[in-house]
Design an enzyme around this catalytic site. Structure first.
Site, PDB file in Angstrom:
ATOM      1  N   LYS A   1       8.090  25.003 -20.218  1.00  0.00           N
ATOM      2  CA  LYS A   1       7.983  25.590 -18.922  1.00  0.00           C
ATOM      3  C   LYS A   1       8.670  25.087 -18.147  1.00  0.00           C
ATOM      4  O   LYS A   1       9.327  25.791 -17.075  1.00  0.00           O
ATOM      5  CB  LYS A   1       6.423  25.509 -18.607  1.00  0.00           C
ATOM      6  CG  LYS A   1       5.889  26.401 -17.946  1.00  0.00           C
ATOM      7  CD  LYS A   1       4.916  25.188 -17.182  1.00  0.00           C
ATOM      8  CE  LYS A   1       4.062  24.351 -16.636  1.00  0.00           C
ATOM      9  NZ  LYS A   1       3.923  24.166 -15.163  1.00  0.00           N
TER      10      LYS A   1
ATOM     11  N   ARG B   1       2.895  25.305  -7.928  1.00  0.00           N
ATOM     12  CA  ARG B   1       3.673  24.134  -7.373  1.00  0.00           C
ATOM     13  C   ARG B   1       4.976  24.922  -7.291  1.00  0.00           C
ATOM     14  O   ARG B   1       6.082  24.751  -6.458  1.00  0.00           O
ATOM     15  CB  ARG B   1       3.213  22.700  -7.792  1.00  0.00           C
ATOM     16  CG  ARG B   1       1.875  22.355  -7.272  1.00  0.00           C
ATOM     17  CD  ARG B   1       2.156  20.802  -7.449  1.00  0.00           C
ATOM     18  NE  ARG B   1       2.967  20.378  -6.668  1.00  0.00           N
ATOM     19  CZ  ARG B   1       3.387  20.064  -5.026  1.00  0.00           C
ATOM     20  NH1 ARG B   1       2.068  20.463  -4.404  1.00  0.00           N
ATOM     21  NH2 ARG B   1       4.256  19.632  -4.737  1.00  0.00           N
TER      22      ARG B   1
ATOM     23  N   CYS C   1      -1.043  22.389 -10.169  1.00  0.00           N
ATOM     24  CA  CYS C   1      -2.891  21.547 -10.941  1.00  0.00           C
ATOM     25  C   CYS C   1      -3.223  20.185  -9.553  1.00  0.00           C
ATOM     26  O   CYS C   1      -2.465  20.163  -8.664  1.00  0.00           O
ATOM     27  CB  CYS C   1      -2.456  20.158 -11.730  1.00  0.00           C
ATOM     28  SG  CYS C   1      -2.123  22.264 -13.354  1.00  0.00           S
TER      29      CYS C   1
ATOM     30  N   ASP D   1       3.516  13.437 -18.782  1.00  0.00           N
ATOM     31  CA  ASP D   1       2.339  14.401 -19.399  1.00  0.00           C
ATOM     32  C   ASP D   1       2.749  14.778 -20.094  1.00  0.00           C
ATOM     33  O   ASP D   1       1.151  15.210 -21.000  1.00  0.00           O
ATOM     34  CB  ASP D   1       3.173  16.127 -19.061  1.00  0.00           C
ATOM     35  CG  ASP D   1       3.645  16.821 -17.683  1.00  0.00           C
ATOM     36  OD1 ASP D   1       2.565  16.435 -16.489  1.00  0.00           O
ATOM     37  OD2 ASP D   1       4.625  17.699 -17.412  1.00  0.00           O
TER      38      ASP D   1
ATOM     39  N   ILE E   1       2.638   7.548 -12.358  1.00  0.00           N
ATOM     40  CA  ILE E   1       3.273   9.050 -11.328  1.00  0.00           C
ATOM     41  C   ILE E   1       1.644   8.753 -10.702  1.00  0.00           C
ATOM     42  O   ILE E   1       2.312   9.291  -9.701  1.00  0.00           O
ATOM     43  CB  ILE E   1       2.786   9.904 -12.678  1.00  0.00           C
ATOM     44  CG1 ILE E   1       4.413   9.062 -13.465  1.00  0.00           C
ATOM     45  CG2 ILE E   1       4.683  10.789 -12.096  1.00  0.00           C
ATOM     46  CD1 ILE E   1       6.033   8.307 -13.191  1.00  0.00           C
TER      47      ILE E   1
END
Length: 420
Positions: free
Chosen positions: A22, A93, A117, A307, A329
Site C-alpha cells: 500500500k 493522508r 489514521c 508500522d 516516530i
C-alpha cells in the site's frame, strides 16, 4: 459495518502470497499525474486506500481503468481539475501526494489538508517549505493548500529537519519535472522511496541516491508513461510472520521482498524463530516453541519500522520474559494497548514505551480497532485468545490489508467477516 470474529485455533501453517505494498502503491499511482501518456501499474493491492486514490484521480478528470483485479491503468491526459476536495482527502493522508505532481505538471494545485489514521501529529509543513524553495507560492486558506508557480518549478537544495517519507515522495515527484537539479538532504530511505524512484526513472526521470539520505534529481521537461509492478508489502509480510510466531506455526510468505525486512527478521530470530529466505520468499518456523520477549525501538528505515510496532506488542504479551517496545516516530501510537488489556494482556505504558509482562493468558473479548496496524495486532491476539474475539471497526484494517481473513483462513485460522 463489518467486524471480524476470531476463535482460537491451531498453529498457522502453510503458504501465503503477499500483496503489493500500500505504502508503495499510493505514491506510484500519483506519478501518472506527471505525464500525458498512459501508466500501467501491476501487483496493486485491492484496498480501501487504493479505491480512495482512484476516486480522487477520477475527480480530477483522470481516466482510470482496472483491466485485472490487481492492475490499474491511468491516463491523466484528460485531467480537468487541480482541486483535491475535502470529501476524499479527509479519509486518507496520502492524498497530499497529488500536490507535488499537480504543481510540477500543471503549475497549480488546491489540496485539502489531509486526514487518515489518528496516530498523532503528522504536519505537512515539510512538503510546503520544500516546494516553496523550488519557487512555489503557497497559502493555506479555509482548510486548503493553494499552491501555484510561474513557469516550471526550479531545482533547489532542500534540507528536511526531520525524516519524512511523505515529504520525500512529494518533493521527489515534483523535482522530476523541475528546471535544474534538486538535492534532497536527510531524505527518507524506505524501500517504498526506492520503488518510487525506480518507477520515475522508467518514465525518464534522472534520479540518483534513492535509498540513501541524499537524493539528487536532475529535472527533465517531460516524462513518459510506465508499466510498473508495485513492491511487495513488507508490513503485510511482517504481520503474517508475527502471526505464525505467536501461534507456534510454520508459514512461508511468497511474492515477498526479504531485503526490505532486515530489522523485523532480526527481532523474530531474537524471539526464537527459525528464518529462511529465498529471492522472493521468507519462511518462519516456530513449531513446538514459544516466543521469547524482545526489546524493540522504532526508528526510520533501515531501523525497526513503526508500522510493525503493534504486532510486536502482541508478540511480547504472550512471549516468555518481559519485553519493551519503544515508539520514537509517532506519539499516541499505543491505542491498541487498552484493547489488548481488555483481553488480559499485562502491559504497562511508561512514557513512549510499552512494557509487557510475558506469558499473558489472553481471553477473547469485543475489541475496537483504532488504526490500521493496531487492528492487525488485535487480530493476531484473537488467534491465540481463549474463546471468541470480535474485532470491530475493521474499516481500518481494510485500508492496508488485502483479504486478511481469507489469507489467515488459508493458513488454518478460524476467522470470518460478519455484518454487525
Amino acid at each position: 459495518m463489518d467486524k471480524l470474529v476470531i476463535k482460537k485455533g491451531s498453529a498457522l501453517n502453510g503458504t501465503v502470497r503477499i500483496s503489493g505494498a500500500k505504502n508503495a502503491a499510493l505514491p506510484l499511482l500519483m506519478t501518472s499525474l506527471l505525464t500525458d501518456s498512459p501508466c500501467r501499474y501491476t501487483n496493486v493491492p485491492r484496498l480501501r486506500d487504493i479505491n480512495t486514490t482512484t476516486a480522487l484521480l477520477r475527480e480530477l478528470g483522470v481516466e482510470v481503468a482496472l483491466p485485472a483485479p490487481n492492475d490499474i491503468v491511468i491516463d491523466a491526459s484528460t485531467l480537468e481539475s487541480v482541486t483535491a476536495s475535502y470529501d476524499l482527502v479527509r479519509t486518507m493522508r496520502a492524498s497530499i501526494l497529488v500536490l507535488g505532481p499537480l504543481l510540477a505538471k500543471q503549475g497549480k494545485a488546491n489540496v485539502s489538508l489531509p486526514g487518515g489514521c489518528a496516530i498523532g501529529a503528522r504536519p505537512v509543513n515539510l512538503h510546503l517549505t520544500g516546494l516553496e524553495k523550488m519557487g512555489a507560492k503557497i497559502e493555506v486558506d479555509e482548510g486548503y493548500i493553494r499552491a501555484k508557480v510561474d513557469g516550471r518549478l526550479k531545482g533547489a537544495r532542500i534540507f528536511m529537519d526531520m525524516v519524512s517519507v511523505g515529504a520525500t515522495e512529494n518533493l521527489l515527484m515534483a523535482a522530476a519535472l523541475a528546471d535544474g537539479t534538486t538535492i534532497l538532504e536527510n531524505a527518507a530511505r524506505e524501500p517504498e522511496i526506492v520503488d518510487l524512484a525506480n518507477c520515475l526513472i522508467q518514465m525518464g526521470a534522472k534520479i540518483s541516491g534513492a535509498g540513501s539520505d541524499k537524493i539528487t534529481i536532475e529535472g527533465v521537461e517531460t516524462l513518459n508513461g510506465c508499466d510498473y509492478a508495485v513492491l511487495p508489502d513488507r508490513i503485510e509480510t511482517g504481520t503474517f510472520l508475527v502471526a505464525a510466531a505467536v501461534t507456534g506455526g510454520k508459514v512461508r510468505c511468497t511474492n515477498a521482498a526479504p531485503d526490505t525486512l532486515d530489522a523485523v527478521l532480526d527481532k523474530l530470530e531474537q524471539a526464537g524463530a527459525k528464518i529462511t529466505t529465498g529471492e522472493d520468499w521468507i519462511e518462519l518456523d516456530m513449531e513446538g516453541r514459544k516466543p521469547q520477549a524482545v526489546r524493540v525501538k522504532t526508528a526510520p528505515h533501515p531501523a525497526f519500522p513503526t508500522d510493525m510496532q503493534a504486532q510486536f506488542v502482541t508478540l511480547n504479551c504472550v512471549a516468555e520474559g518481559t519485553g519493551v517496545i519503544t515508539e520514537t516516530i509517532f506519539e499516541n501510537r499505543f491505542m491498541h494497548v487498552p484493547e489488548l488489556q481488555r483481553m488480559g494482556a499485562e502491559i504497562a505504558l511508561e512514557a513512549n514505551s510499552a512494557v509487557s509482562k510475558g506469558s499473558s493468558s489472553l481471553k477473547g473479548a469485543p475489541v475496537m480497532a483504532t488504526d490500521l496496524r493496531a487492528s492487525a495486532s488485535l487480530v493476531i491476539a484473537g488467534l491465540i485468545a481463549e474463546g471468541e474475539t470480535h474485532v470491530n471497526r475493521i474499516y481500518h484494517l481494510d485500508r492496508g490489508y488485502e483479504a486478511i481473513e481469507e489469507k489467515l483462513g488459508g493458513l488454518g485460522a478460524i476467522i470470518e467477516r460478519v455484518k454487525e
